[in-house]
Design a protein around this motif. Structure first.
Motif, mmCIF file in Angstrom:
data_model
loop_
_atom_site.group_PDB
_atom_site.id
_atom_site.type_symbol
_atom_site.label_atom_id
_atom_site.label_comp_id
_atom_site.label_asym_id
_atom_site.label_seq_id
_atom_site.Cartn_x
_atom_site.Cartn_y
_atom_site.Cartn_z
ATOM 1 N N MET A 1 0.831 -1.179 0.000
ATOM 2 C CA MET A 1 0.000 0.000 0.000
ATOM 3 C C MET A 1 0.882 1.251 0.000
ATOM 4 O O MET A 1 0.654 2.168 -0.770
ATOM 5 C CB MET A 1 -0.907 -0.026 1.234
ATOM 6 N N HIS A 2 1.865 1.243 0.885
ATOM 7 C CA HIS A 2 2.751 2.405 0.977
ATOM 8 C C HIS A 2 3.449 2.663 -0.360
ATOM 9 O O HIS A 2 3.530 3.802 -0.825
ATOM 10 C CB HIS A 2 3.782 2.204 2.087
ATOM 11 N N GLU A 3 3.953 1.609 -0.972
ATOM 12 C CA GLU A 3 4.683 1.763 -2.234
ATOM 13 C C GLU A 3 3.767 2.298 -3.344
ATOM 14 O O GLU A 3 4.177 3.170 -4.120
ATOM 15 C CB GLU A 3 5.280 0.426 -2.648
ATOM 16 N N LEU A 4 2.550 1.805 -3.404
ATOM 17 C CA LEU A 4 1.603 2.294 -4.416
ATOM 18 C C LEU A 4 1.325 3.779 -4.238
ATOM 19 O O LEU A 4 1.358 4.558 -5.196
ATOM 20 C CB LEU A 4 0.288 1.513 -4.337
ATOM 21 N N ARG A 5 1.041 4.162 -2.996
ATOM 22 C CA ARG A 5 0.750 5.576 -2.740
ATOM 23 C C ARG A 5 1.982 6.440 -2.984
ATOM 24 O O ARG A 5 1.888 7.527 -3.553
ATOM 25 C CB ARG A 5 0.233 5.772 -1.313
ATOM 26 N N GLU A 6 3.138 5.975 -2.554
ATOM 27 C CA GLU A 6 4.369 6.739 -2.734
ATOM 28 C C GLU A 6 4.667 6.963 -4.208
ATOM 29 O O GLU A 6 5.077 8.051 -4.612
ATOM 30 C CB GLU A 6 5.535 6.028 -2.046
ATOM 31 N N ASN A 7 4.471 5.935 -5.027
ATOM 32 C CA ASN A 7 4.709 6.082 -6.458
ATOM 33 C C ASN A 7 3.734 7.048 -7.111
ATOM 34 O O ASN A 7 4.067 7.690 -8.101
ATOM 35 C CB ASN A 7 4.664 4.723 -7.153
ATOM 36 N N TRP A 8 2.522 7.146 -6.583
ATOM 37 C CA TRP A 8 1.568 8.125 -7.114
ATOM 38 C C TRP A 8 1.929 9.531 -6.631
ATOM 39 O O TRP A 8 1.883 10.487 -7.410
ATOM 40 C CB TRP A 8 0.138 7.782 -6.695
ATOM 41 N N LEU A 9 2.275 9.663 -5.355
ATOM 42 C CA LEU A 9 2.597 10.979 -4.799
ATOM 43 C C LEU A 9 3.876 11.561 -5.398
ATOM 44 O O LEU A 9 3.958 12.763 -5.656
ATOM 45 C CB LEU A 9 2.761 10.888 -3.279
ATOM 46 N N ASN A 10 4.863 10.722 -5.578
ATOM 47 C CA ASN A 10 6.188 11.171 -6.044
ATOM 48 C C ASN A 10 6.677 10.283 -7.181
ATOM 49 O O ASN A 10 7.596 9.478 -7.003
ATOM 50 C CB ASN A 10 7.187 11.132 -4.884
ATOM 51 N N PRO A 11 6.072 10.416 -8.362
ATOM 52 C CA PRO A 11 6.480 9.556 -9.474
ATOM 53 C C PRO A 11 7.970 9.711 -9.769
ATOM 54 O O PRO A 11 8.482 10.840 -9.809
ATOM 55 C CB PRO A 11 5.655 10.069 -10.655
#
Length: 96
Positions: A1-11
């Protein structure tokens, strides 16, 4: 979950990670040229207000995994918050 959100927040294609000089602190995330305005729009509030399908699916998978960890073989998405909280309280009281 963290990785998915992080990749969206900071591509990665929009950002550069710079090691922090203070040990133990996370890297600084800096916008690549031309992406500062794009990154300002990428907030958790915006993400959860728009709730894309990939985020909803990730939350559903996480809910299923947590229910399985608790041994709730009968868990469904339709289970009410009251039912879930009641089960958690019972489990907490059993372990206390």
């Amino acid at each position: 979950m963290h990785e998915l959100r992080e990749n969206w927040l900071n591509p990665p294609e929009w950002t550069e990670r710079v090691p922090e000089v203070v040990p133990g602190y996370p890297d600084r995330i800096l916008p690549k040229p031309g992406h500062a305005a794009d990154l300002k729009k990428r907030t958790l509030t915006h993400l959860y207000n728009t709730r894309p399908a990939w985020l909803d699916n990730a939350h559903k998978a996480l809910d299923q995994a947590v229910a399985a960890a608790y041994g709730w073989t009968d868990y469904t998405e339709a289970m009410s918050d009251a039912e879930i909280l009641g089960r958690l309280l019972k489990l907490n009281l059993e372990r206390a």
